[in-house]
Design a protein around this motif. Structure first.
Motif, short mmCIF file in Angstrom:
data_model
loop_
_atom_site.label_atom_id
_atom_site.label_comp_id
_atom_site.label_asym_id
_atom_site.label_seq_id
_atom_site.Cartn_x
_atom_site.Cartn_y
_atom_site.Cartn_z
N THR A 75 0.84 -1.24 -0.10
CA THR A 75 -0.04 0.07 -0.02
C THR A 75 0.86 1.33 -0.16
OG1 THR A 75 -1.81 -1.19 1.16
CG2 THR A 75 -1.92 1.19 1.07
N PRO A 76 0.69 2.12 -0.95
CA PRO A 76 1.75 3.29 -1.02
C PRO A 76 1.34 4.41 -0.07
CG PRO A 76 -0.09 3.50 -2.77
CD PRO A 76 -0.36 1.83 -2.02
N LEU A 77 0.28 4.32 0.61
CA LEU A 77 -0.18 5.27 1.47
C LEU A 77 0.43 5.48 2.66
CD1 LEU A 77 -3.94 6.56 2.41
CD2 LEU A 77 -2.45 5.95 4.35
N GLU A 78 1.01 6.34 3.33
CA GLU A 78 1.87 6.35 4.60
C GLU A 78 0.93 7.26 5.56
OE1 GLU A 78 6.06 6.35 2.72
OE2 GLU A 78 5.36 8.28 3.77
N PHE A 79 0.80 6.82 6.97
CA PHE A 79 0.58 7.63 8.00
C PHE A 79 1.60 8.14 8.69
CE2 PHE A 79 -3.26 4.95 7.49
CZ PHE A 79 -4.41 6.03 7.53
N VAL A 80 1.60 9.39 8.98
CA VAL A 80 2.77 10.06 9.85
C VAL A 80 2.29 10.55 11.13
CG1 VAL A 80 4.81 11.66 9.90
CG2 VAL A 80 4.09 10.58 7.55
N ILE A 81 2.73 10.01 12.20
CA ILE A 81 2.18 10.48 13.49
C ILE A 81 3.03 11.52 14.24
CG2 ILE A 81 1.33 9.78 15.71
CD1 ILE A 81 1.00 6.64 14.53
N PHE A 82 2.41 12.60 14.55
CA PHE A 82 3.08 13.57 15.42
C PHE A 82 2.60 13.75 16.91
CE2 PHE A 82 3.64 14.70 10.72
CZ PHE A 82 4.72 15.36 10.85
N PRO A 83 3.36 13.10 17.64
CA PRO A 83 2.85 12.94 18.96
C PRO A 83 3.10 14.76 19.43
CG PRO A 83 4.39 11.29 18.69
CD PRO A 83 4.37 12.21 17.31
N MET A 84 1.97 15.25 19.86
CA MET A 84 2.06 16.52 20.34
C MET A 84 2.01 16.82 21.97
SD MET A 84 2.16 17.85 17.30
CE MET A 84 2.36 19.85 17.69
N LEU A 85 2.62 17.81 22.45
CA LEU A 85 2.51 18.10 23.67
C LEU A 85 1.80 19.70 23.33
CD1 LEU A 85 5.76 17.58 25.71
CD2 LEU A 85 3.59 16.27 25.38
N HIS A 86 0.94 20.11 24.20
CA HIS A 86 0.01 21.44 23.94
C HIS A 86 0.82 22.61 24.47
CE1 HIS A 86 -3.15 19.11 22.50
NE2 HIS A 86 -3.29 18.17 23.73
N VAL A 87 2.02 22.49 25.10
CA VAL A 87 2.90 23.44 25.52
C VAL A 87 4.19 22.88 24.97
CG1 VAL A 87 3.72 24.96 27.33
CG2 VAL A 87 1.39 24.47 27.52
N ALA A 88 5.00 23.84 24.39
CA ALA A 88 6.16 23.51 23.76
C ALA A 88 6.87 24.74 23.45
CB ALA A 88 6.31 22.56 22.61
N SER A 89 8.37 24.53 23.14
CA SER A 89 9.20 25.84 22.48
C SER A 89 8.72 26.07 21.13
CB SER A 89 10.64 25.27 22.56
OG SER A 89 10.70 24.32 21.55
N PRO A 90 8.67 27.33 20.80
CA PRO A 90 8.39 27.80 19.35
C PRO A 90 9.32 26.95 18.38
CG PRO A 90 8.91 29.67 20.74
CD PRO A 90 9.12 28.60 21.42
N THR A 91 10.43 26.44 18.44
CA THR A 91 11.13 25.68 17.62
C THR A 91 10.34 24.59 17.25
OG1 THR A 91 13.10 26.81 18.26
CG2 THR A 91 13.26 24.54 17.02
N PHE A 92 9.76 23.96 18.11
CA PHE A 92 9.09 22.58 17.96
C PHE A 92 7.96 22.80 17.04
CE2 PHE A 92 5.79 19.82 19.24
CZ PHE A 92 6.20 18.82 19.00
N TYR A 93 7.13 23.72 17.31
CA TYR A 93 5.94 24.03 16.58
C TYR A 93 6.43 24.09 14.92
CZ TYR A 93 3.09 23.75 20.51
OH TYR A 93 2.65 23.19 21.93
#
Length: 233
Positions: free
Chosen positions: A23-41
């Motif tokens: 299957t060529p489709l890819e899922f890319v999971i971004f585990p987020m924290l709701h508070v972080a450094s601006p660089t992360f976002y």
């Protein structure tokens, strides 16, 4: 494999690419924290530009109860010396991003929380502002704690404790099911297309996302990239 890594000086998040044989489709999971450094976002935003579709967390609508719960992470960025930001859509999404939001409504989220005992529900409402004040006063140090570690394959004891935790069930069960149903629809409709589908959800949801994609649809983790969420000054 860890999803969130915490050391004495930094927190990192693993961006996980999942693929299925044939299957060529890819899922890319971004585990987020709701508070972080601006660089992360900023780093997440750059990678989301490479995705064709973004599945985004976000409770729809407003309620006093939800606003009270989110005080836990809305206080911290207000103290400028902390160098932290609250997660907002405009920090992550370009104007041309194709986004879907399968999350619950505020009314549904509160209904789930009210299945808890009255005292548990009240304790959550009282604890959230207190946690927010702690985050604001301590800054990044409040996040550099082993309790923040999230793994996609927790130990048997941890898994049993989570399975028996009614608060975890109330906060995540309906939301995780709705998300996995939406991912199943994407797989059914676009599985033969070479596209990248981003899943931008809080790190606490990622174990259910990863196991759901594996058990329901046969996707497996194939790549991981670490992004720094914040660094202790």
């Amino acid at each position: 494999m860890q999803i969130i890594e915490v050391t004495g000086y930094a927190v990192r998040s693993a961006v996980i690419t999942m693929r299925r044989a044939g299957t060529p489709l890819e899922f890319v999971i971004f585990p987020m924290l709701h508070v972080a450094s601006p660089t992360f976002y900023s780093q997440v935003r750059l990678r989301l530009r490479e995705c064709d579709l973004i599945v985004m967390e976000g409770i729809r609508g407003k309620s006093v109860g939800i606003s009270t719960l989110t005080l836990a992470y809305r206080f911290a960025p207000r103290r400028r010396r902390n160098g932290l930001q609250e997660q907002r859509d405009e920090l992550l999404l370009s104007d041309t991003a194709q986004v879907i939001n399968p999350d619950v409504t505020a009314a549904e989220a509160i209904a789930d929380l009210k299945t808890l005992s009255r005292w548990t529900y009240l304790l959550l409402m009282v604890a959230a502002p207190v946690m927010g004040l702690v985050f604001a006063l301590r800054g990044p140090r409040a996040f550099l704690d082993d309790d923040l570690v999230v793994e996609d394959l927790p130990s048997t004891l941890e898994a049993e404790m989570m399975a028996d935790n009614p608060v975890i069930h109330a906060l995540t069960d309906r939301r995780d099911k709705r998300l996995l149903d939406a991912l199943g629809e994407i797989h059914a409709e676009h599985g033969d297309e070479p596209i990248r589908v981003a899943i931008v959800y809080g790190a606490g949801h990622v174990p259910a996302i990863a196991s759901g994609l594996m058990d329901r649809y046969g996707y497996r983790p194939r790549e991981a990239e670490w992004l720094t969420v914040l660094v202790q000054a």
